[in-house]
Write a protein that holds these residues in place. Structure first.
Motif, PDB file in Angstrom:
ATOM      1  N   CYS A  17       0.867  -1.192   0.000  1.00  0.00           N
ATOM      2  CA  CYS A  17       0.000   0.000   0.000  1.00  0.00           C
ATOM      3  C   CYS A  17       0.902   1.241   0.000  1.00  0.00           C
ATOM      4  N   CYS A  20       0.131   5.671   2.846  1.00  0.00           N
ATOM      5  CA  CYS A  20       0.761   6.401   3.952  1.00  0.00           C
ATOM      6  C   CYS A  20       2.181   5.902   4.172  1.00  0.00           C
ATOM      7  N   ARG A  37      -7.772  -1.298   4.598  1.00  0.00           N
ATOM      8  CA  ARG A  37      -7.290  -1.538   3.235  1.00  0.00           C
ATOM      9  C   ARG A  37      -6.905  -3.022   3.151  1.00  0.00           C
ATOM     10  N   ASN A  83      -4.199   4.856  10.937  1.00  0.00           N
ATOM     11  CA  ASN A  83      -2.856   4.293  10.777  1.00  0.00           C
ATOM     12  C   ASN A  83      -1.982   4.526  12.010  1.00  0.00           C
TER      13      ASN A  83
HETATM   14  S1  SF4 Z   1      -1.520   1.852   7.416  1.00  0.00           S
HETATM   15 FE1  SF4 Z   1      -3.165   1.669   5.912  1.00  0.00          FE
HETATM   16  S2  SF4 Z   1      -2.902   3.471   4.602  1.00  0.00           S
HETATM   17 FE2  SF4 Z   1      -0.967   3.180   5.693  1.00  0.00          FE
HETATM   18  S3  SF4 Z   1       0.287   1.948   4.315  1.00  0.00           S
HETATM   19 FE3  SF4 Z   1      -0.755   0.550   5.759  1.00  0.00          FE
HETATM   20  S4  SF4 Z   1      -2.600  -0.076   4.659  1.00  0.00           S
HETATM   21 FE4  SF4 Z   1      -1.838   1.754   3.622  1.00  0.00          FE
END
Ligand code: SF4
Length: 352
Positions: A17, A20, A37, A83
């Motif tokens: 992902c 962030c 996610r 997050n």
């Molecule tokens: S905390 Fe959520 S938004 Fe951040 S990288 Fe992981 S999955 Fe993606």
């Protein structure tokens, strides 16, 4: 649920992902740290697309934004998930809900089922409906707030793009953990942001928020360079992040970027895993105010306490009262065409 745009495919159906700065690498059937996610068969999905768990019409001063369309209402939405895992979170029932399912439910199928049920919480609110409501009711801006917005990036992106077409502005209330990919994609549609700078020490971020300091400092610099209107908030927790040294470091960091960045120093109230801590005394907030002034910051505000003097805006040159505030209400306004009505000094902000 909608397929995400901010991710990369990896080997063995894993995904990375890119929304962030955690950059989670996610196995099939699992979510990232934020819990919203999900990797389903090698593709990443946003579980909370169009699902608003908190919806309000707030005064913009509540975000807090004091130099951006003062005295207006802002349509405010948030979802479940976050997050960060801050021990002092005021919205922990929403922000940590998906993470609790992720940690407690072991069976992968049951986990997906439970997450599905969880994100059903809240109301169906597609981007078109939000924008239509704001247009019909002459609401000039939309805030993505209550939990960290970037985790529901695709929902925001579609709403923000549509909002701009109708002349409606977009605001983030953020912990500052946006990835560079998220900044690149959203910045043409983002008009203002309030970023929490919760501490100036890495160990505080690791221990208390389960995150790191550096990406937040980067986000603050990036927002300023991208000319997105920026205000910064520090929640002062007694004996955790309120030493003179730490407050001076924060104030000098901000002043080094621009002395015109408004800095909100707000009071902590016992909450979540820190409900045994005392609330922040007014003295500490006023001490932070003075430290900010010494560092050269022009606009500093105390928050979450009764302190009208330190919640109003004064002209940095002639000291005239520019905007009087009583909590979230505007009691007086002496800014004309973005300038002090008495001496004509330009006042940083977005006033029309
Ligand atoms: S905390 Fe959520 S938004 Fe951040 S990288 Fe992981 S999955 Fe993606």
């Amino acid at each position: 649920m909608k397929q995400a745009t901010l991710y990369e495919k990896l080997k063995d159906n894993r995904v990375k992902c890119t929304a962030c700065a955690h950059y989670c690498q996610i196995m099939p059937g699992r979510t990232g740290i934020c819990g919203v996610r999900l990797n389903k068969d090698g593709a990443l999905y946003l579980l909370v697309y169009g699902k608003a768990a908190a919806v309000n019409l707030d005064p913009i001063e509540k975000k807090p934004l004091f130099h951006f369309l003062p005295g207006t209402a802002i349509f405010s939405i948030g979802t479940v998930g976050c997050n960060f895992g801050c021990d002092f979170c005021q919205n922990w029932d929403l922000s940590q809900a998906s993470k609790m399912v992720q940690q407690k439910v072991k069976d992968p199928k049951e986990k997906i089922l439970q997450l599905g049920k969880l994100v059903e919480y809240g109301q169906d609110l597609p981007p078109e409906k939000i924008v239509e409501y704001c247009e019909k009711n002459s609401i000039p801006s939309i805030a993505y707030t209550y939990n960290e917005p970037v985790i529901f990036f695709e929902y925001i992106y579609d709403t923000a793009k549509l909002a701009h077409k109708k002349g409606i502005k977009n605001v983030f209330v953020s912990n500052g953990y946006e990835s560079k990919e998220a900044w690149q994609a959203i910045h043409p549609y983002l008009d203002a942001i309030n970023i929490d700078l919760k501490s100036f020490y890495e160990k505080f971020y690791q221990k208390t928020c389960k995150a790191h300091l550096e990406p937040i400092l980067e986000s603050i610099k990036r927002a300023y360079e991208m000319k997105i209107w920026l205000e910064v908030t520090t929640l002062l927790i007694p004996k955790e992040n309120d030493s003179d040294e730490e407050l001076r470091s924060i104030a000098e960091f901000l002043a080094g970027i621009s002395k015109g960045i408004p800095w909100h120093v707000t009071a902590f109230h016992p909450e979540y895993k820190m409900n045994n801590k005392p609330a922040t005394p007014l003295d500490s907030l006023q001490r932070a105010y003075q430290i900010g002034k010494t560092a050269g910051l022009k606009y500093i505000y105390t928050g979450n306490v009764f302190d009208l003097e330190h919640q109003s805006t004064y002209c940095p040159k002639c000291q005239q009262l520019l905007i009087g505030r009583d909590w979230h209400a505007i009691t007086e306004s002496n800014i004309v065409n973005g300038k002090c009505s008495q001496c004509g000094t330009k006042i940083e902000g977005v006033w029309d």
